[in-house]
Design an enzyme around this catalytic site. Structure first.
Site, PDB file in Angstrom:
ATOM      1  N   GLU A 197       0.675  -1.722  -0.061  1.00 25.34           N
ATOM      2  CA  GLU A 197       0.128  -0.108   0.363  1.00 25.34           C
ATOM      3  C   GLU A 197       0.995   1.401  -0.053  1.00 25.34           C
ATOM      4  OE1 GLU A 197      -0.532  -2.927   2.053  1.00 25.34           O
ATOM      5  OE2 GLU A 197      -2.808  -2.852   1.030  1.00 25.34           O
ATOM      6  N   HIS A 245     -10.473  -5.251   9.944  1.00 26.27           N
ATOM      7  CA  HIS A 245     -11.259  -5.137   8.216  1.00 26.27           C
ATOM      8  C   HIS A 245     -12.695  -4.786   8.869  1.00 26.27           C
ATOM      9  CE1 HIS A 245      -8.730  -8.860   6.651  1.00 26.27           C
ATOM     10  NE2 HIS A 245      -9.162  -8.123   5.637  1.00 26.27           N
TER      11      HIS A 245
END
Lengths: 325, 323
Positions: free
Chosen positions: A57, A126
């Site tokens: 990322e 998440h």
């Protein structure tokens, strides 16, 4: 049209019109996108413009910054909000600051998009929300829309903008249905009045707007009042004008958000109301937010950790009765 | 390398060192504040690499004054930036660590160790995508090679065969910690070997640096992918002006200075290009005068106006944002 199809349409149209727009992220290409937002784009625009990245990322956003310096308009997708934390150095130290630190010489037309929030039993790594951190960074515009029509227009605006935009989505909104008015001129920084009312202003954003709307009939029945619901759409900058007009009319204000209450985004809106709207208020503001716990896996516990239509109705009714609404 | 270029590089090295000493002096006097990272001792690397990479984009870290000036940024604008003046390269908003000049394809100026590497990768992607001929050079220290951004960048640059030159300036110290205490070997090029062609070079020898970087630039432009160059060098000062440099022995420093890049190149100017003493003195005089002018310019330049505080947070005005 579905919310994710509206995003896809916006991306597709801008890519069609401008060869320098590229999109990059994990699984955005051949796989079709984790949430199918980029579906079909690689077939149309090829792998050089729809770029499958490694699971890295920091580089997804860092490369987007370099691409923008080199003359492209990148749209970076991060699979989920929690993973964006790995890119926070590039988002905060580079994407948000290079324009200012270079005295305006470096221009960064970049969009970073990701979904966040509690979906269904995805557990603590998440399920979190990070708008509160991103809105605390000068140099970033933060859009986070609930409505399908706005999703199309706001993403299109974000990609065409010459400034960096963080575009926050929600996993549970991707399959939401709605109409898109393609001919409309729409300012994505203007808050949307989801429902007009006279007695209580309820401010929210992203998926919580839908939960508020589900709670409203119960609130109106129990308190015998009418609620105005405002969808912020842009979290930074905030359309305080629209909020001001509404609160002046209703004289009561509730903030509903999904992120953790301590340090949560809604604190900014309540703080603004305390400073600017104190004399317009007939009751103390109410702030409903997620509990200060990591989001648990178990469904019962998970639902207890965030506002739900039932808890929103219950809490606003109790607050209303206590404060003579 | 012809005589003209050799003289220009000697000029830039002398200018660079004089500039850095003047910056240090002005820091001590309180005219410059914040963090100031001096490049003294590393002039051969900064000048040789940037002159060899004549065109194309350069991304570097925070020890970048001499690179910036070798790229064509005006010494007075660089000095004014160190002074925080409105006439500085970044209008006084960046300081020593953040010199940016897109007109010269020079992008700082990054004070997050290794943070410039993913940006350089993205820029190389854009250059290849837009079929622009010139590649990109990313300059970073040995310390950056231990971070995740470095390994991500090697991987992505090699996967896409990007026109990117990784230039590692190995001065063996990440602030005060020797690289051999944080990595399993002294030569950081080993980390890049599985991904791309690597070179090592004596970073105290400006001719060698110029040659190797020129060769590496040709390679990245041939479309075969990235190249890694590691130059071994030595900084004479501490990490920044506020670092007393107490972790290196007198012997170690003496060994460094015995390889002094300016003295070495001066000898080459005499021997290879037959420069006279007078020619060399004229170059040095010009460099010293340039630095004096830069300091004077910085001193006399105005402070930014208060309005500058809110300028350039965004490029677009809030009022204009309608889709």
């Amino acid at each position: 049209m579905l919310y994710r199809e509206a995003l896809n349409k916006a991306l597709d149209e801008v890519m069609q019109a401008d060869d320098t727009v590229v999109t990059l992220g994990e699984d955005v290409g051949l796989y079709g996108g984790s949430f199918r937002v980029t579906e079909g784009l690689v077939e149309k625009y090829g792998e050089k413009r729809v770029i499958d990245t490694p699971i890295a990322e920091l580089s997804i956003v860092g490369n987007a910054v370099g691409m923008a310096i080199g003359g492209l308009r990148p749209v970076a997708e991060i699979m989920t909000g929690n993973f964006s934390l790995l890119a926070f150095d590039q988002i905060i130290n580079h994407m948000a600051k290079l324009h200012y630190m270079s005295n305006g010489k470096i221009i960064l037309p970049i969009v970073v998009r990701f979904p966040q929030g509690v979906s269904r039993q995805l557990a603590a790594q998440h399920s979190e929300s990070y708008e509160q951190m991103l809105c605390a960074v000068p140099g970033l515009r933060v859009l986070s829309v609930n409505d399908v029509n706005y999703a199309y227009h706001a993403l299109k605006y974000a990609i065409l903008s010459d400034d960096p935009v963080v575009f926050i989505e929600h996993e549970l909104l991707y399959n939401k249905k709605g109409e898109v008015d393609f001919t409309q001129k729409l300012n994505p920084f203007q808050a949307r009045i989801a429902k007009e009312g006279r007695d209580i202003t309820i401010v929210s954003y992203l998926k919580m707007v839908d939960d508020v709307m589900l709670a409203v009939p119960e609130i109106e029945k129990e308190l015998g009042c009418s609620c105005e619901v405002i969808d912020l759409c842009s979290l930074n900058p905030v359309d305080y004008e629209t909020l001001k007009k509404s609160i002046e009319k209703t004289s009561r204000f509730v903030m509903v958000e999904e992120d953790h209450k301590t340090g949560g985004y809604g604190g900014q809106i309540v703080s603004w109301a305390a400073e600017e709207m104190f004399y317009a208020l007939d009751a103390p503001p109410l702030r409903l937010a997620g509990k200060d716990v990591p989001v648990p896996y178990n469904r019962t516990l998970e639902l207890l950790s965030i506002p739900t239509p039932e808890s929103i109705a219950r809490d606003i009714v109790a607050w209303g009765k206590k404060n003579d609404v | 390398m012809n005589k003209l270029l050799a003289e220009e590089m000697y000029y830039l090295m002398v200018l660079g060192r004089a500039f850095e000493y003047a910056a240090k002096e002005n820091y001590m006097q309180g005219n410059i504040s914040g963090f100031l990272h001096l490049d003294i001792g590393q002039e051969a690397l900064s000048v040789g690499a940037v002159k060899a990479f004549e065109k194309g984009d350069i991304f570097s870290g925070y020890r970048e004054h001499i690179m910036a000036m070798s790229r064509g940024l005006e010494p007075k604008a660089v000095m004014a930036e160190l002074f925080g003046k409105v006439t500085g390269v970044s209008g006084g908003k960046g300081g020593s660590m953040h010199l940016f000049e897109p007109a010269h394809f020079f992008y700082g100026g990054d004070a997050i160790v290794g943070g410039q590497l993913p940006n350089a990768v993205g820029c190389a992607y854009a250059r290849a995508f837009l079929e622009q001929d010139e590649g990109v050079m990313a300059i970073f220290g040995d310390g950056a090679t231990n971070g995740g951004a470095f390994f991500e960048s090697l991987n992505i640059a090699a996967t896409h065969k990007l026109p990117l030159l990784f230039l590692c300036e190995n001065n063996e110290y990440a602030i005060g910690t020797n690289i051999q205490r944080t990595a399993p070997f002294r030569e950081q090029a080993k980390k890049a070997e599985p991904y791309m062609m690597t070179y090592t070079v004596d970073g105290m020898d400006v001719e060698a640096v110029y040659e190797v970087v020129s060769e590496a630039k040709k390679q990245i432009e041939s479309g075969h992918g990235p190249v890694f160059v590691e130059a071994f060098t030595c900084r004479y000062e501490g990490h920044s002006v506020s670092d007393a440099n107490s972790y290196r022995s007198a012997q170690e420093m003496a060994h460094c200075k015995a390889r002094d890049p300016i003295q070495r190149f001066k000898k080459a100017l005499h021997e290879k290009w037959l420069c006279t003493n007078e020619e060399i003195q004229n170059i040095e005089k010009k460099a010293y005068e340039e630095v004096e002018d830069a300091v004077k310019y910085a001193e006399e330049s105005p402070e930014p106006e208060a309005d500058a505080l809110f300028e350039h947070v965004f490029y677009e005005e809030r009022e204009n944002v309608v889709s």
